[in-house]
Design a protein around this motif. Structure first.
Motif, short mmCIF file in Angstrom:
data_model
loop_
_atom_site.label_atom_id
_atom_site.label_comp_id
_atom_site.label_asym_id
_atom_site.label_seq_id
_atom_site.Cartn_x
_atom_site.Cartn_y
_atom_site.Cartn_z
N GLU A 76 3.62 20.79 8.50
CA GLU A 76 4.15 19.22 8.53
C GLU A 76 2.94 18.44 8.53
OE1 GLU A 76 6.63 16.12 8.29
OE2 GLU A 76 7.34 18.04 8.44
N ALA A 77 3.07 17.56 7.64
CA ALA A 77 1.76 16.58 7.21
C ALA A 77 2.05 15.12 7.61
CB ALA A 77 1.01 16.76 6.19
N GLY A 78 3.15 14.91 7.86
CA GLY A 78 3.67 13.35 8.05
C GLY A 78 4.25 12.85 6.81
N ILE A 123 5.76 15.08 3.85
CA ILE A 123 4.66 15.83 3.11
C ILE A 123 4.59 17.29 3.91
CG2 ILE A 123 2.61 16.12 2.02
CD1 ILE A 123 4.38 13.90 0.92
N HIS A 124 4.34 18.25 3.11
CA HIS A 124 4.16 19.67 3.80
C HIS A 124 3.00 20.20 3.05
CE1 HIS A 124 8.21 19.09 4.95
NE2 HIS A 124 8.14 20.17 6.10
N ILE A 125 2.28 21.06 4.11
CA ILE A 125 1.09 21.73 3.53
C ILE A 125 1.35 22.95 3.13
CG2 ILE A 125 -1.36 22.48 3.95
CD1 ILE A 125 -0.86 19.18 3.76
N VAL A 126 1.04 23.56 1.96
CA VAL A 126 1.64 25.07 1.28
C VAL A 126 0.15 25.75 1.12
CG1 VAL A 126 3.77 24.25 1.13
CG2 VAL A 126 1.94 24.04 -0.80
N GLY A 144 0.94 -1.14 0.02
CA GLY A 144 0.00 0.02 0.13
C GLY A 144 0.86 1.17 -0.09
N ILE A 145 0.33 2.26 -0.50
CA ILE A 145 1.14 3.55 -0.64
C ILE A 145 0.19 4.64 -0.08
CG2 ILE A 145 2.34 5.18 -2.13
CD1 ILE A 145 3.18 2.85 -3.83
N GLY A 146 0.55 5.32 1.00
CA GLY A 146 -0.12 6.42 1.25
C GLY A 146 0.26 7.12 2.71
N GLY A 147 -0.50 8.05 3.20
CA GLY A 147 0.07 8.75 4.39
C GLY A 147 -0.91 8.38 5.52
N GLY A 148 -0.44 8.21 6.55
CA GLY A 148 -1.23 8.27 7.82
C GLY A 148 -1.94 6.50 8.11
N LEU A 149 -1.45 5.63 7.09
CA LEU A 149 -1.74 4.42 7.71
C LEU A 149 -1.34 3.89 8.94
CD1 LEU A 149 -1.55 2.55 3.90
CD2 LEU A 149 -3.53 3.68 5.04
N GLU A 150 -2.04 3.25 9.59
CA GLU A 150 -1.85 2.71 10.81
C GLU A 150 -0.75 1.51 10.70
OE1 GLU A 150 -3.90 0.27 14.71
OE2 GLU A 150 -5.14 0.95 12.81
N LEU A 207 -2.69 22.80 0.45
CA LEU A 207 -2.89 21.65 -0.15
C LEU A 207 -1.50 20.84 0.16
CD1 LEU A 207 -3.68 22.66 -3.66
CD2 LEU A 207 -5.23 21.10 -2.16
N PRO A 208 -1.40 19.46 0.29
CA PRO A 208 -0.50 18.62 0.49
C PRO A 208 0.51 18.81 -0.88
CG PRO A 208 -2.23 17.46 0.72
CD PRO A 208 -2.72 18.63 0.21
#
Length: 307
Positions: free
Chosen positions: A266-268, A161-164, A142-148, A242-243
């Motif tokens: 910062e978005a992890g 990833i940063h939010i701008v 799997g590919i993504g952010g915030g997965l447990e 946005l990310p």
């Protein structure tokens, strides 16, 4: 001794909570899976499942059997698969879960090179913006952010990833240039609602010198999809937070411009997830290596952090 195929049907049904889900994974019919489990119950003289029209649950005897055979059966399948792959190319169906927009923008463009290198692998990719249970749902990766990160899983970071803040140049023309996040209150906002819990995202931006400030926009539009937010921003409807991976193509083309350059949240990490097995199927192993190689060569981490 019970048939290994009967035991496999039992384990897959127990892990996925239904005969239908196990059947899809095993490429059998639900009736065949049910019949195999009935034969296993007859051989053992133990009822393994409580069946109802709504759910499938393990009996006490079923729970004991799953604890005893689940791990060894998976290890045996891995060993057999690994031995079979030693003298041939990686092959088989590669099931991967990934976010819709991220997958289209960053993974699909890699597909031609991957298939040229591994022609016997058949990608079966699911583009979905939800939290998935990779092991329970039978995914290879799997590919993504915030997965447990559950026990038995490995995460390899592709980039942080940063939010701008971004907007169309036409929207910014003629307006005072924001110098500080507090200036965003005078601008129309394309804000994001979480598809998981329905809440509006709130961001605190940080500057390199350590100063932090809340980013509060005058809400004009609310979406739950960052790709739609990009489109709305390019139409000149306002400022979007946005990310960076979603904003990069449009920043590069000039369709969007940074607002408050030097400020971000910062978005992890965004990561590649896969089972922590000693004997990964060859198709999974080469996919992991290929994605890490391509993201490194294309400078993804640098691109999404510093543009």
């Amino acid at each position: 001794m019970p048939s290994l195929s009967h035991l496999d049907c039992f384990v897959k049904s127990a892990e996925r909570g239904s005969f239908s889900a196990a059947a899809r994974l095993l490429e059998l019919t639900p009736a065949a899976v049910s019949k195999n489990i009935a034969r296993l119950e007859a051989e053992l003289g133990v009822r393994l499942f409580q069946r109802s029209t709504r759910q499938l649950s393990l009996t006490e005897g079923g729970e004991r059997l799953l604890a005893q055979v689940g791990g060894p059966l998976a290890a045996l399948a891995d060993a057999v698969g690994h031995a079979a792959e030693q003298d041939r190319q990686p092959a088989g169906t590669l099931r991967v879960s990934m976010g819709q927009a991220f997958g289209r923008a960053y993974l699909v463009p890699l597909l031609d090179a991957f298939l040229r290198r591994y022609p016997a692998v058949v990608p079966d990719w699911r583009f979905e913006n939800r939290q998935v249970d990779l092991i329970g749902e039978g995914f290879d990766a799997g590919i993504g952010g915030g997965l447990e990160l559950k026990p038995g899983m490995v995460a390899r970071t592709l980039g942080r990833i940063h939010i701008v803040a971004v907007a169309a140049p036409g929207y910014l023309a003629g307006r005072p240039v924001p110098r500080h996040p507090s200036d965003l209150t005078a601008l129309d906002g394309i804000v994001r609602r979480s598809s998981q819990n329905g809440r509006i995202y709130q961001y605190t931006l940080r500057r390199a010198d350590g100063e932090v400030a809340a980013a509060v926009l005058r809400t004009r539009v609310v979406f739950d999809d960052p790709e739609a937010m990009c489109q709305a921003a390019m139409l000149g409807l306002g400022v979007a937070l946005l990310p960076m991976p979603f904003a990069v193509p449009w920043l590069q083309s000039g369709a969007l411009a940074r607002v408050l350059p030097g400020w971000s949240a910062e978005a992890g990490p965004i990561s590649l997830y896969y089972p922590a097995k000693k004997l990964l199927p060859a198709r999974t192993r080469v996919f992991v290596d290929f994605v890490l190689e391509q993201f490194r060569e294309r400078g993804f981490e640098r691109l999404v952090e510093t543009i």
